[in-house]
Scaffold this active site. Structure first.
Site, PDB file in Angstrom:
ATOM      1  N   TYR A 167       0.841  -1.209   0.000  1.00  0.00           N
ATOM      2  CA  TYR A 167       0.000   0.000   0.000  1.00  0.00           C
ATOM      3  C   TYR A 167       0.869   1.250   0.000  1.00  0.00           C
ATOM      4  O   TYR A 167       0.552   2.238  -0.647  1.00  0.00           O
ATOM      5  CB  TYR A 167      -0.934  -0.002   1.223  1.00  0.00           C
ATOM      6  CG  TYR A 167      -1.946   1.114   1.142  1.00  0.00           C
ATOM      7  CD1 TYR A 167      -3.144   0.940   0.447  1.00  0.00           C
ATOM      8  CD2 TYR A 167      -1.708   2.354   1.730  1.00  0.00           C
ATOM      9  CE1 TYR A 167      -4.069   1.963   0.335  1.00  0.00           C
ATOM     10  CE2 TYR A 167      -2.626   3.386   1.619  1.00  0.00           C
ATOM     11  CZ  TYR A 167      -3.812   3.186   0.923  1.00  0.00           C
ATOM     12  OH  TYR A 167      -4.709   4.208   0.810  1.00  0.00           O
ATOM     13  N   PHE A 179      -6.930  21.548 -24.934  1.00  0.00           N
ATOM     14  CA  PHE A 179      -7.257  20.127 -24.984  1.00  0.00           C
ATOM     15  C   PHE A 179      -8.497  19.934 -24.100  1.00  0.00           C
ATOM     16  O   PHE A 179      -8.654  20.615 -23.088  1.00  0.00           O
ATOM     17  CB  PHE A 179      -6.109  19.208 -24.548  1.00  0.00           C
ATOM     18  CG  PHE A 179      -6.515  17.772 -24.720  1.00  0.00           C
ATOM     19  CD1 PHE A 179      -6.654  17.232 -25.985  1.00  0.00           C
ATOM     20  CD2 PHE A 179      -6.856  16.991 -23.625  1.00  0.00           C
ATOM     21  CE1 PHE A 179      -7.126  15.935 -26.165  1.00  0.00           C
ATOM     22  CE2 PHE A 179      -7.322  15.688 -23.800  1.00  0.00           C
ATOM     23  CZ  PHE A 179      -7.451  15.168 -25.083  1.00  0.00           C
ATOM     24  N   ASP A 210       2.288  20.122 -20.755  1.00  0.00           N
ATOM     25  CA  ASP A 210       1.556  18.881 -20.945  1.00  0.00           C
ATOM     26  C   ASP A 210       2.513  17.981 -21.720  1.00  0.00           C
ATOM     27  O   ASP A 210       2.645  18.093 -22.938  1.00  0.00           O
ATOM     28  CB  ASP A 210       0.253  19.125 -21.699  1.00  0.00           C
ATOM     29  CG  ASP A 210      -0.538  17.829 -21.869  1.00  0.00           C
ATOM     30  OD1 ASP A 210       0.078  16.747 -21.748  1.00  0.00           O
ATOM     31  OD2 ASP A 210      -1.743  17.884 -22.138  1.00  0.00           O
ATOM     32  N   LYS A 217       0.149   7.542 -23.520  1.00  0.00           N
ATOM     33  CA  LYS A 217       0.569   7.853 -24.886  1.00  0.00           C
ATOM     34  C   LYS A 217       2.056   7.522 -25.046  1.00  0.00           C
ATOM     35  O   LYS A 217       2.426   6.367 -25.145  1.00  0.00           O
ATOM     36  CB  LYS A 217       0.283   9.325 -25.202  1.00  0.00           C
ATOM     37  CG  LYS A 217      -1.186   9.616 -25.482  1.00  0.00           C
ATOM     38  CD  LYS A 217      -2.004   9.781 -24.243  1.00  0.00           C
ATOM     39  CE  LYS A 217      -3.361  10.388 -24.483  1.00  0.00           C
ATOM     40  NZ  LYS A 217      -4.163  10.453 -23.265  1.00  0.00           N
ATOM     41  N   ARG A 253     -12.891  15.416 -34.090  1.00  0.00           N
ATOM     42  CA  ARG A 253     -12.193  16.486 -33.380  1.00  0.00           C
ATOM     43  C   ARG A 253     -12.612  17.798 -34.025  1.00  0.00           C
ATOM     44  O   ARG A 253     -11.890  18.413 -34.799  1.00  0.00           O
ATOM     45  CB  ARG A 253     -10.671  16.326 -33.444  1.00  0.00           C
ATOM     46  CG  ARG A 253     -10.137  15.129 -32.704  1.00  0.00           C
ATOM     47  CD  ARG A 253      -9.869  15.313 -31.228  1.00  0.00           C
ATOM     48  NE  ARG A 253     -10.983  15.140 -30.321  1.00  0.00           N
ATOM     49  CZ  ARG A 253     -10.855  14.774 -29.048  1.00  0.00           C
ATOM     50  NH1 ARG A 253      -9.686  14.499 -28.539  1.00  0.00           N
ATOM     51  NH2 ARG A 253     -11.896  14.685 -28.259  1.00  0.00           N
TER      52      ARG A 253
END
Ligand code: PLI
Length: 462
Positions: A76, A128, A219, A262, A386
């Site tokens: 944990y 985004f 990002d 990604k 998009r």
């Protein structure tokens, strides 16, 4: 005998395990599409032949990463895989502090809540979806300061992800630096077509922000793909390693949000990385509320191990050459048959220009949504809208945003599809292109409140 004139390259891996695909008929697909409300997000994956919906979490892990799952330390607290990931973060990205999260938006949530106050402005190189929503939920307003070229699908600027310094400076002069908690820089810029930002531009933005005491958050979801573009396109970087380029990019920023699904070749995971101890302290407090303990942040130990190993595999130049090379291969095929796409071809995807593909449709008839549906019907290939659906509504006026770019994204998962899949994809797009004049638009019949593109439903216009 005719000579082979060119020397090809191929993927730097061989295939050890395969996943079988189901083939469907046109009637099957007609039924599936109707059930999915003409939204490719609502299709069942088993009804899809070639899945180009996203490169997010759809990557093929290597045998080494799969082996890494077996050394997951599922304690944990204080898992050894957390420390391994932290070591790789220091080594390749250079940030001081790591807060793991279940995926990118977990990091965006914390960063936005910690730094943004009501009435603040957050400039960025194009929005985004999840990033902007978290900024808005924290009381901020996103301001697009990307260069104009990014909104023009045919402009061949090599760094369409660049920030327009004048736009940024006039925002600072207009609202004051105190109202700008940070500039959000994406590399590469997803919604612009996977377009990179140059090192020179990053350096200039850093200078401007330092002058005004404004932070920069990166990002870094596809920063390695961006590093490759800098290597092959920007003067002075051809002989630098990908690792050196990535480190330099990060050095101009104060931290990053990361969707590891990604670049980092995993199926789940993300993190927030920081240099400022006080922000780290806040994030470390907050992560236990929303994600999990600060040494796992909603991930299993094995997920962190796969991510640590993924960082090392993804930074390899031969990997990136093949990854981006595959996307370019499809781009060249589509260009050669005259299909309108966003140029230059970006890092992770081909973007079909739906406004040019279906010029007889108004934007409110959802050309990109329509085209994605037609491509599925034609071939079982799944892509993603998009355009106006993804852009959503203005939070103050309630009107649709009408983005200049109305695109369909064919996104390539890393290490998943072969060149033959690429050929089939280009041929399917060509078949839809040939009957484009007969294609009718869509009408939205259900619209969710947040991130509507995921769950909206449509019907065909008569
Ligand atoms: O899907 P997440 O929560 O792991 O990451 C959100 C996210 C943040 N930034 C960028 C540039 C993204 O592309 C991104 C997620 N992208 C998705 C899901 C995509 O299909 O492109």
């Amino acid at each position: 005998m005719e000579k082979l004139k060119k020397r090809s390259w191929a993927e730097p891996f061989k295939i050890k395990s395969v996943e079988l695909l189901k083939m469907t008929t046109r009637e099957d697909r007609e039924r599936a599409l109707e059930e999915a409300g003409y939204n490719t997000f609502l299709l069942k994956s088993e009804d899809v032949y070639i899945d180009l919906l996203t490169d997010s979490g759809t990557n093929a892990m290597s045998d080494v990463q799969w082996a890494g799952l077996m050394v997951g330390d599922e304690a944990y607290a204080g898992s050894k895989n957390f420390y391994h990931l932290e070591e790789k973060l220091h080594q390749y990205y250079g940030y001081k502090y790591l807060v793991p999260t279940h995926q990118g938006r977990g990091a965006e949530h914390m960063l936005s809540q910690i730094l943004i106050k009501k009435g603040d402005y957050i400039p960025g190189n194009m929005y985004f979806t999840t990033t902007r929503l978290h900024q808005e939920l924290a009381g901020g307003t996103f301001v697009d300061v990307i260069i104009d070229e990014a909104h023009d699908p045919t402009n061949l600027h090599p760094f369409k992800g660049n920030i327009d310094l004048q736009k940024l400076e006039s925002l600072i002069n207009k609202v004051g630096a105190k109202k700008i908690p940070y500039v959000c820089i994406a590399a590469t810029v997803n919604m612009a077509g996977g377009q990179p930002i140059s090192m020179e531009n990053l350096r200039q933005v850093r200078e401007l922000c330092s002058k005004h005491g404004i932070k920069i958050f990166f990002d870094a979801t596809r920063a390695m793909e961006n590093a490759y573009f800098i290597k092959v396109r920007e003067q002075g970087y051809g002989n630098k390693s990908m690792a050196e380029i990535l480190r330099e990019m990060c050095s101009y920023t104060d931290g990053c949000t990361m969707s590891a699904k990604k670049d980092l070749l995993v199926n789940i995971g993300g993190f927030l990385a920081l240099n400022d101890y006080d922000i780290f302290e806040e994030a470390r407090n907050m992560v236990v509320v929303y994600e999990g303990l600060h040494t796992y942040g909603g991930l299993a130990g094995r997920d962190m191990e796969a991510m640590a190993l993924g960082i090392v595999e993804a930074i390899q130049e031969d990997h990136m050459k093949a990854r981006i090379g595959q996307v370019e291969y499809v781009g060249e095929k589509l260009q050669s048959i005259g299909v309108p796409i966003v140029l230059p071809v970006g890092g992770h995807a081909i973007f079909l220009d739906a406004k040019k593909f279906l010029p007889h449709l108004q934007q409110i008839e959802f050309p990109a949504q329509t085209l994605a549906a037609e491509l599925y019907l034609e071939s079982g290939i799944r892509s993603m809208e998009r355009g106006i659906v993804s852009a959503g509504r203005n939070k103050d006026t309630g009107d649709h945003y009408y983005p200049k770019l109305e695109l369909v994204r064919l996104t390539f998962p890393r290490r998943v599809y072969t060149q033959a899949h690429c050929d089939v994809t280009a041929e399917a797009v060509e078949a839809v292109y040939e009957r484009r004049n007969e294609i009718k638009g869509l009408e939205m019949v259900y619209e969710p409140k947040y991130l509507r593109f995921f769950q909206a439903r449509f019907k065909r216009k008569m």
